[in-house]
Write a protein that holds these residues in place. Structure first.
Motif, PDB file in Angstrom:
ATOM      1  N   ARG A  72       0.833  -1.204   0.000  1.00  0.00           N
ATOM      2  CA  ARG A  72       0.000   0.000   0.000  1.00  0.00           C
ATOM      3  C   ARG A  72       0.869   1.257   0.000  1.00  0.00           C
ATOM      4  O   ARG A  72       0.612   2.218  -0.744  1.00  0.00           O
ATOM      5  CB  ARG A  72      -0.924  -0.002   1.221  1.00  0.00           C
ATOM      6  CG  ARG A  72      -1.750   1.286   1.370  1.00  0.00           C
ATOM      7  CD  ARG A  72      -2.667   1.227   2.572  1.00  0.00           C
ATOM      8  NE  ARG A  72      -1.968   1.004   3.815  1.00  0.00           N
ATOM      9  CZ  ARG A  72      -1.307   1.936   4.495  1.00  0.00           C
ATOM     10  NH1 ARG A  72      -1.221   3.173   4.026  1.00  0.00           N
ATOM     11  NH2 ARG A  72      -0.713   1.637   5.638  1.00  0.00           N
ATOM     12  N   LEU A  73       1.911   1.254   0.820  1.00  0.00           N
ATOM     13  CA  LEU A  73       2.813   2.403   0.867  1.00  0.00           C
ATOM     14  C   LEU A  73       3.520   2.603  -0.469  1.00  0.00           C
ATOM     15  O   LEU A  73       3.714   3.738  -0.919  1.00  0.00           O
ATOM     16  CB  LEU A  73       3.844   2.203   1.981  1.00  0.00           C
ATOM     17  CG  LEU A  73       3.294   2.258   3.414  1.00  0.00           C
ATOM     18  CD1 LEU A  73       4.332   1.743   4.393  1.00  0.00           C
ATOM     19  CD2 LEU A  73       2.883   3.683   3.773  1.00  0.00           C
ATOM     20  N   ALA A  74       3.882   1.498  -1.108  1.00  0.00           N
ATOM     21  CA  ALA A  74       4.536   1.589  -2.414  1.00  0.00           C
ATOM     22  C   ALA A  74       3.620   2.273  -3.417  1.00  0.00           C
ATOM     23  O   ALA A  74       4.052   3.157  -4.179  1.00  0.00           O
ATOM     24  CB  ALA A  74       4.926   0.195  -2.902  1.00  0.00           C
ATOM     25  N   ALA A  75       2.350   1.881  -3.425  1.00  0.00           N
ATOM     26  CA  ALA A  75       1.394   2.498  -4.356  1.00  0.00           C
ATOM     27  C   ALA A  75       1.243   3.984  -4.062  1.00  0.00           C
ATOM     28  O   ALA A  75       1.200   4.816  -4.981  1.00  0.00           O
ATOM     29  CB  ALA A  75       0.051   1.783  -4.260  1.00  0.00           C
ATOM     30  N   GLU A  76       1.188   4.344  -2.766  1.00  0.00           N
ATOM     31  CA  GLU A  76       1.057   5.753  -2.395  1.00  0.00           C
ATOM     32  C   GLU A  76       2.291   6.557  -2.797  1.00  0.00           C
ATOM     33  O   GLU A  76       2.195   7.756  -3.081  1.00  0.00           O
ATOM     34  CB  GLU A  76       0.832   5.868  -0.879  1.00  0.00           C
ATOM     35  CG  GLU A  76      -0.516   5.326  -0.422  1.00  0.00           C
ATOM     36  CD  GLU A  76      -0.657   5.326   1.096  1.00  0.00           C
ATOM     37  OE1 GLU A  76       0.337   5.680   1.777  1.00  0.00           O
ATOM     38  OE2 GLU A  76      -1.739   4.966   1.592  1.00  0.00           O
ATOM     39  N   GLN A  77       3.453   5.905  -2.831  1.00  0.00           N
ATOM     40  CA  GLN A  77       4.700   6.578  -3.185  1.00  0.00           C
ATOM     41  C   GLN A  77       4.953   6.577  -4.688  1.00  0.00           C
ATOM     42  O   GLN A  77       5.982   7.074  -5.138  1.00  0.00           O
ATOM     43  CB  GLN A  77       5.871   5.898  -2.462  1.00  0.00           C
ATOM     44  CG  GLN A  77       5.840   6.068  -0.952  1.00  0.00           C
ATOM     45  CD  GLN A  77       6.806   5.129  -0.240  1.00  0.00           C
ATOM     46  OE1 GLN A  77       7.382   4.224  -0.852  1.00  0.00           O
ATOM     47  NE2 GLN A  77       6.982   5.333   1.049  1.00  0.00           N
ATOM     48  N   GLY A  78       4.020   6.009  -5.447  1.00  0.00           N
ATOM     49  CA  GLY A  78       4.179   5.976  -6.894  1.00  0.00           C
ATOM     50  C   GLY A  78       5.070   4.868  -7.398  1.00  0.00           C
ATOM     51  O   GLY A  78       5.523   4.891  -8.547  1.00  0.00           O
ATOM     52  N   ARG A  79       5.315   3.856  -6.556  1.00  0.00           N
ATOM     53  CA  ARG A  79       6.109   2.701  -6.974  1.00  0.00           C
ATOM     54  C   ARG A  79       5.210   1.640  -7.598  1.00  0.00           C
ATOM     55  O   ARG A  79       4.007   1.603  -7.345  1.00  0.00           O
ATOM     56  CB  ARG A  79       6.836   2.084  -5.785  1.00  0.00           C
ATOM     57  CG  ARG A  79       8.170   2.718  -5.385  1.00  0.00           C
ATOM     58  CD  ARG A  79       8.166   4.179  -5.186  1.00  0.00           C
ATOM     59  NE  ARG A  79       9.401   4.661  -4.541  1.00  0.00           N
ATOM     60  CZ  ARG A  79       9.717   5.910  -4.403  1.00  0.00           C
ATOM     61  NH1 ARG A  79       8.902   6.858  -4.853  1.00  0.00           N
ATOM     62  NH2 ARG A  79      10.846   6.273  -3.831  1.00  0.00           N
ATOM     63  N   GLU A  80       5.802   0.757  -8.405  1.00  0.00           N
ATOM     64  CA  GLU A  80       5.057  -0.346  -9.002  1.00  0.00           C
ATOM     65  C   GLU A  80       4.852  -1.452  -7.973  1.00  0.00           C
ATOM     66  O   GLU A  80       5.731  -1.712  -7.140  1.00  0.00           O
ATOM     67  CB  GLU A  80       5.816  -0.912 -10.211  1.00  0.00           C
ATOM     68  CG  GLU A  80       6.041   0.089 -11.324  1.00  0.00           C
ATOM     69  CD  GLU A  80       4.771   0.438 -12.068  1.00  0.00           C
ATOM     70  OE1 GLU A  80       3.757  -0.252 -11.879  1.00  0.00           O
ATOM     71  OE2 GLU A  80       4.787   1.420 -12.843  1.00  0.00           O
ATOM     72  N   VAL A  81       3.684  -2.092  -8.025  1.00  0.00           N
ATOM     73  CA  VAL A  81       3.380  -3.193  -7.113  1.00  0.00           C
ATOM     74  C   VAL A  81       3.150  -4.455  -7.941  1.00  0.00           C
ATOM     75  O   VAL A  81       2.385  -4.448  -8.908  1.00  0.00           O
ATOM     76  CB  VAL A  81       2.143  -2.888  -6.246  1.00  0.00           C
ATOM     77  CG1 VAL A  81       1.836  -4.066  -5.314  1.00  0.00           C
ATOM     78  CG2 VAL A  81       2.358  -1.615  -5.438  1.00  0.00           C
ATOM     79  N   PHE A  82       3.825  -5.537  -7.545  1.00  0.00           N
ATOM     80  CA  PHE A  82       3.733  -6.822  -8.222  1.00  0.00           C
ATOM     81  C   PHE A  82       3.345  -7.885  -7.200  1.00  0.00           C
ATOM     82  O   PHE A  82       3.620  -7.754  -6.009  1.00  0.00           O
ATOM     83  CB  PHE A  82       5.071  -7.210  -8.843  1.00  0.00           C
ATOM     84  CG  PHE A  82       5.646  -6.198  -9.797  1.00  0.00           C
ATOM     85  CD1 PHE A  82       5.434  -6.295 -11.155  1.00  0.00           C
ATOM     86  CD2 PHE A  82       6.423  -5.143  -9.325  1.00  0.00           C
ATOM     87  CE1 PHE A  82       5.974  -5.366 -12.030  1.00  0.00           C
ATOM     88  CE2 PHE A  82       6.969  -4.200 -10.193  1.00  0.00           C
ATOM     89  CZ  PHE A  82       6.737  -4.323 -11.557  1.00  0.00           C
ATOM     90  N   ALA A  83       2.714  -8.958  -7.665  1.00  0.00           N
ATOM     91  CA  ALA A  83       2.343 -10.044  -6.767  1.00  0.00           C
ATOM     92  C   ALA A  83       2.443 -11.374  -7.502  1.00  0.00           C
ATOM     93  O   ALA A  83       2.146 -11.462  -8.699  1.00  0.00           O
ATOM     94  CB  ALA A  83       0.927  -9.855  -6.229  1.00  0.00           C
ATOM     95  N   VAL A  84       2.868 -12.397  -6.772  1.00  0.00           N
ATOM     96  CA  VAL A  84       2.953 -13.755  -7.311  1.00  0.00           C
ATOM     97  C   VAL A  84       1.662 -14.477  -6.952  1.00  0.00           C
ATOM     98  O   VAL A  84       1.333 -14.597  -5.762  1.00  0.00           O
ATOM     99  CB  VAL A  84       4.163 -14.505  -6.726  1.00  0.00           C
ATOM    100  CG1 VAL A  84       4.199 -15.947  -7.232  1.00  0.00           C
ATOM    101  CG2 VAL A  84       5.457 -13.782  -7.078  1.00  0.00           C
TER     102      VAL A  84
END
Length: 362
Positions: free
Chosen positions: A243-255
């Motif tokens: 969630r913090l990554a998304a708020e910081q404008g980072r890409e989020v990936f999941a396996v």
């Protein structure tokens, strides 16, 4: 920055009740810590509460803690960088709450490499740990420095993979750097200090407290161009990092994983919310636009088992399964299956999960 100047930063940060936010406001208004200490309380009180202004003016910090930090800095592997240092990571200046100073153990040069975070469950399955290590090693070979939180499970596997790939690894911890937590990762922490980097915003002597770990997660994501979640329960702390990554404008990936596994539910939720589903490390490289390719490292040769055990392994499939379900698929007796599963477990081909489930390892 001269050692005495760094210790002024440490001393100011140790004033009881002075938050990072207020400290940054003081820096913005009055300049460096030595100037802040020399500023009259009446002026400081325009930024902080009057009692705190008097505490700063009177230098009411823990002098013994500052002396301990000075001795710690005598070791060339230990460092402190501050908001005033050119070496301060620019990516952390982009987040909402950058720490005024960072404690480092290892080579600060790793902060100059593009980072990528891999996080996940502390209670990861054997397959989850293998996946985390494989993704980390492949992405490390592609030129990314692997960032994680030194927890057991996925974090530890990610650090191991990052070091194995040659691209380095940074562990962001929730304690002072004179404390290794969890103790089970002591050997890994020492290896990171030699071959990678340990980083904390917390003063020396800070013990592991529950509220520190969600806070350190913003630095894990902040240091990274993206975050990959490998196995996470619905209320996992890894989801906070995502969630913090998304708020910081980072890409989020999941396996993705089995619909029957509790440790897949957090990843599946992220994918529903817009995280990018990844099956290979190349998926991440393509999305981030990293130059080098990211092929998975070749797996070690698996130990041979009997033909009957191989048939049982194929019947088990990719999703965790209980003994009753395997009986139904194979037609073998529970007694015979128990013997075969023991053979597979000893060969490293099957892992036993909580709840009497078995998972094939690929």
């Amino acid at each position: 920055m001269h050692a005495d100047d760094r210790l002024d930063w440490v001393a100011l940060s140790l004033i009881p009740g002075l938050s990072s936010e207020r400290l940054r406001l003081l820096l913005s208004r009055f300049g460096t810590p030595d100037r802040i200490f020399a500023t009259p309380p009446s002026a400081l009180a325009t930024v902080v509460q009057e009692a705190l202004a008097h505490a700063i003016s009177a230098r009411r910090f823990d002098g013994a803690a500052v002396e301990t930090t000075a001795r710690w800095l005598e070791d060339p592997v230990n460092h402190i960088i501050t908001l005033a240092d050119p070496a301060y990571p620019r990516c952390l200046l982009e987040i909402a709450d950058p720490p005024p100073l960072l404690y480092l153990k290892g080579d600060p040069a790793w902060l100059g490499r593009p980072g990528f975070a891999i996080v996940g469950s502390r209670h990861a399955t054997v397959q989850g740990r293998r996946d985390a290590m494989a993704f980390a090693e492949a992405l490390s070979r592609a030129g990314l420095c692997i960032v994680s939180g030194l927890a057991v499970g996925v974090d530890a596997a990610a650090h191991e993979g990052g070091l194995a790939g040659g691209g380095g690894s940074i562990a962001v911890v929730g304690t002072g750097l004179d404390i290794v937590y969890p103790a089970a990762n002591r050997a890994l922490a020492h290896r990171l200090a030699q071959e990678g980097l340990l980083l904390s915003e917390f003063p020396l002597g800070t013990p592991p407290r529950a509220q520190h770990f969600p806070r350190r997660n913003r630095l894990i994501s902040g240091l990274s161009r993206g975050v990959l979640v490998v196995e996470a329960a619905p209320r996992s702390g890894s989801l906070i990092t995502a969630r913090l990554a998304a708020e910081q404008g980072r890409e989020v990936f999941a396996v993705p994983g089995s619909i029957h596994s509790p440790l897949s539910k957090g990843c599946h939720r992220l994918i529903k919310e817009g995280a990018k589903l990844v099956e290979t490390a190349q998926d991440v490289v393509d999305e981030l636009g990293v130059g080098a390719s990211a092929a998975f490292p070749e797996s070690a040769t698996q130990r041979a088992v009997s033909q009957e055990a191989e048939r049982c392994l194929r019947a088990l499939g990719h999703a965790p399964l209980g003994l009753d379900g395997l009986v139904a698929r194979t037609g073998l007796t529970p007694e015979r299956l128990s013997s075969i599963l023991l053979e597979l477990e000893l060969a490293g081909r099957v892992a036993v999960l909580p709840g009497g489930l078995y998972q094939a390892i690929f």
